[in-house]
Structure formats: C-alpha cells, structure tokens
Design a protein around this motif. Structure first.
Motif, mmCIF file in Angstrom:
data_model
loop_
_atom_site.group_PDB
_atom_site.id
_atom_site.type_symbol
_atom_site.label_atom_id
_atom_site.label_comp_id
_atom_site.label_asym_id
_atom_site.label_seq_id
_atom_site.Cartn_x
_atom_site.Cartn_y
_atom_site.Cartn_z
ATOM 1 N N VAL A 17 15.361 28.142 40.525
ATOM 2 C CA VAL A 17 15.859 27.687 41.772
ATOM 3 C C VAL A 17 15.725 25.630 40.852
ATOM 4 C CG1 VAL A 17 13.251 26.621 42.936
ATOM 5 C CG2 VAL A 17 14.281 29.221 42.919
ATOM 6 N N TYR A 18 15.078 26.129 39.945
ATOM 7 C CA TYR A 18 15.023 24.675 38.818
ATOM 8 C C TYR A 18 16.200 23.995 39.042
ATOM 9 C CZ TYR A 18 13.935 21.478 35.104
ATOM 10 O OH TYR A 18 14.544 20.126 34.153
ATOM 11 N N PHE A 19 16.581 24.794 38.383
ATOM 12 C CA PHE A 19 17.703 24.378 38.185
ATOM 13 C C PHE A 19 19.161 24.142 39.407
ATOM 14 C CE2 PHE A 19 17.826 25.762 32.923
ATOM 15 C CZ PHE A 19 17.569 24.440 32.594
ATOM 16 N N ARG A 20 19.068 25.137 40.197
ATOM 17 C CA ARG A 20 19.747 24.705 41.275
ATOM 18 C C ARG A 20 19.444 23.655 42.423
ATOM 19 N NH1 ARG A 20 19.246 25.438 46.389
ATOM 20 N NH2 ARG A 20 17.343 26.775 45.871
ATOM 21 N N PHE A 30 25.767 27.935 45.729
ATOM 22 C CA PHE A 30 25.960 28.755 44.697
ATOM 23 C C PHE A 30 26.314 29.909 44.591
ATOM 24 C CE2 PHE A 30 22.206 30.579 41.845
ATOM 25 C CZ PHE A 30 23.055 29.828 39.958
ATOM 26 N N ALA A 31 26.224 30.298 45.585
ATOM 27 C CA ALA A 31 26.245 31.829 45.537
ATOM 28 C C ALA A 31 27.986 31.657 45.242
ATOM 29 C CB ALA A 31 25.726 32.639 47.434
ATOM 30 N N GLU A 32 28.923 29.924 46.175
ATOM 31 C CA GLU A 32 29.696 30.765 46.830
ATOM 32 C C GLU A 32 30.019 30.435 44.239
ATOM 33 O OE1 GLU A 32 33.925 27.203 47.414
ATOM 34 O OE2 GLU A 32 31.575 27.765 48.881
ATOM 35 N N LEU A 33 29.873 29.528 43.946
ATOM 36 C CA LEU A 33 29.960 29.072 42.583
ATOM 37 C C LEU A 33 30.234 30.729 41.672
ATOM 38 C CD1 LEU A 33 28.554 26.196 42.134
ATOM 39 C CD2 LEU A 33 30.882 26.355 42.359
ATOM 40 N N LEU A 34 28.872 31.213 42.118
ATOM 41 C CA LEU A 34 28.458 32.781 41.572
ATOM 42 C C LEU A 34 29.375 33.972 41.535
ATOM 43 C CD1 LEU A 34 25.191 32.835 41.389
ATOM 44 C CD2 LEU A 34 26.258 32.721 38.720
ATOM 45 N N GLY A 35 30.173 33.988 43.024
ATOM 46 C CA GLY A 35 30.941 34.837 43.573
ATOM 47 C C GLY A 35 30.367 35.908 44.173
ATOM 48 N N SER A 52 20.961 41.609 34.840
ATOM 49 C CA SER A 52 20.681 42.078 33.393
ATOM 50 C C SER A 52 21.329 40.612 32.395
ATOM 51 C CB SER A 52 22.350 42.656 33.743
ATOM 52 O OG SER A 52 23.756 41.740 33.839
ATOM 53 N N SER A 53 21.698 41.179 31.521
ATOM 54 C CA SER A 53 22.096 39.553 29.923
ATOM 55 C C SER A 53 23.286 39.285 30.869
ATOM 56 C CB SER A 53 21.851 40.655 29.170
ATOM 57 O OG SER A 53 21.986 41.576 28.419
ATOM 58 N N ASP A 54 23.973 39.827 30.832
ATOM 59 C CA ASP A 54 25.363 39.898 31.341
ATOM 60 C C ASP A 54 25.195 38.667 32.404
ATOM 61 O OD1 ASP A 54 26.653 40.957 28.703
ATOM 62 O OD2 ASP A 54 27.357 43.200 30.432
ATOM 63 N N TYR A 55 24.605 38.904 33.041
ATOM 64 C CA TYR A 55 24.253 37.803 34.848
ATOM 65 C C TYR A 55 24.447 36.847 34.504
ATOM 66 C CZ TYR A 55 25.348 37.339 39.230
ATOM 67 O OH TYR A 55 25.709 36.418 40.377
ATOM 68 N N ILE A 56 22.726 36.678 33.444
ATOM 69 C CA ILE A 56 21.873 35.564 32.280
ATOM 70 C C ILE A 56 22.798 34.708 32.410
ATOM 71 C CG2 ILE A 56 20.030 34.564 31.376
ATOM 72 C CD1 ILE A 56 18.844 37.246 31.776
ATOM 73 N N ASP A 57 24.515 35.068 31.461
ATOM 74 C CA ASP A 57 25.488 34.142 30.820
ATOM 75 C C ASP A 57 25.747 33.685 31.956
ATOM 76 O OD1 ASP A 57 24.385 34.695 28.059
ATOM 77 O OD2 ASP A 57 25.850 36.378 28.056
ATOM 78 N N ILE A 62 27.742 28.581 34.950
ATOM 79 C CA ILE A 62 27.986 27.906 36.211
ATOM 80 C C ILE A 62 27.068 26.792 35.928
ATOM 81 C CG2 ILE A 62 27.182 28.218 38.344
ATOM 82 C CD1 ILE A 62 28.873 29.494 37.686
ATOM 83 N N PHE A 63 25.806 27.046 35.043
ATOM 84 C CA PHE A 63 24.794 26.092 35.096
ATOM 85 C C PHE A 63 25.351 24.597 33.985
ATOM 86 C CE2 PHE A 63 21.155 28.187 37.379
ATOM 87 C CZ PHE A 63 21.414 27.469 38.840
ATOM 88 N N LYS A 64 25.910 25.279 33.623
ATOM 89 C CA LYS A 64 26.425 24.705 32.299
ATOM 90 C C LYS A 64 24.595 24.120 30.537
ATOM 91 C CE LYS A 64 30.945 22.159 34.209
ATOM 92 N NZ LYS A 64 31.052 24.148 34.412
#
Length: 85
Positions: A17-20, A30-35, A52-57, A62-64
């Motif tokens: 939430v903070y970064f978005r 944001f959902a569009e960017l994430l797919g 998952s850790s992969d999704y955290i990556d 996306i947030f850079k």
C-alpha cells in the motif's frame, strides 16, 4: 479454519500500500503492471494472500525497489489503521 495472519504478511501488505500510494497508482493500474487482477492486489493489501518470495521479487521490480524494502516495518498511516477498526 481460522485465518492466520503473520506479522510478516502484515508488514508486506502495508508496504505494498505504501509504495503503491507513494507512486500515485490505483489498484487497477498496479494490477495491470503486475499482470494480475485488482481483486488480487486488494487481497494482498488486506493480508488475505500469502505471497511467495518470487512474487515479492516481482512486486519489488515493478516498484523499482530492492525486495527487502517490502519487509521494513514502517509506521502505518492512520487511515490504514482505521480501515481495520
């Protein structure tokens, strides 16, 4: 079955939430960017998804930001606390 919400899940949710919001992005954008769907983003932000850790990556990319930045326990905004009340 009881819902299990860990401290880590809460921290990640708050940081998403903070970064978005910091970037001025809607959940839909944001959902569009994430797919993914805005519903999935909402579930992550409301601690209903075990990420998952992969999704955290993926989210960090996306947030850079670096992935560990999603694990920093930041002060939670008052409005975010109020929505839990």
């Amino acid at each position: 079955m009881a819902k299990i919400v860990t401290k880590t899940r809460k921290i990640i949710a708050n940081n998403i939430v903070y970064f978005r919001v910091k970037k001025g992005w809607s959940q839909e954008y944001f959902a569009e960017l994430l797919g993914t769907s805005s519903g999935y983003v909402s579930e992550m932000e409301n601690e209903k998804r075990n990420i998952s850790s992969d999704y955290i990556d993926h989210i960090a990319n996306i947030f850079k930001i670096e992935p560990h930045e999603l694990l920093i326990n930041r002060l939670i905004w008052l409005w975010h606390l109020q929505r839990e009340a």
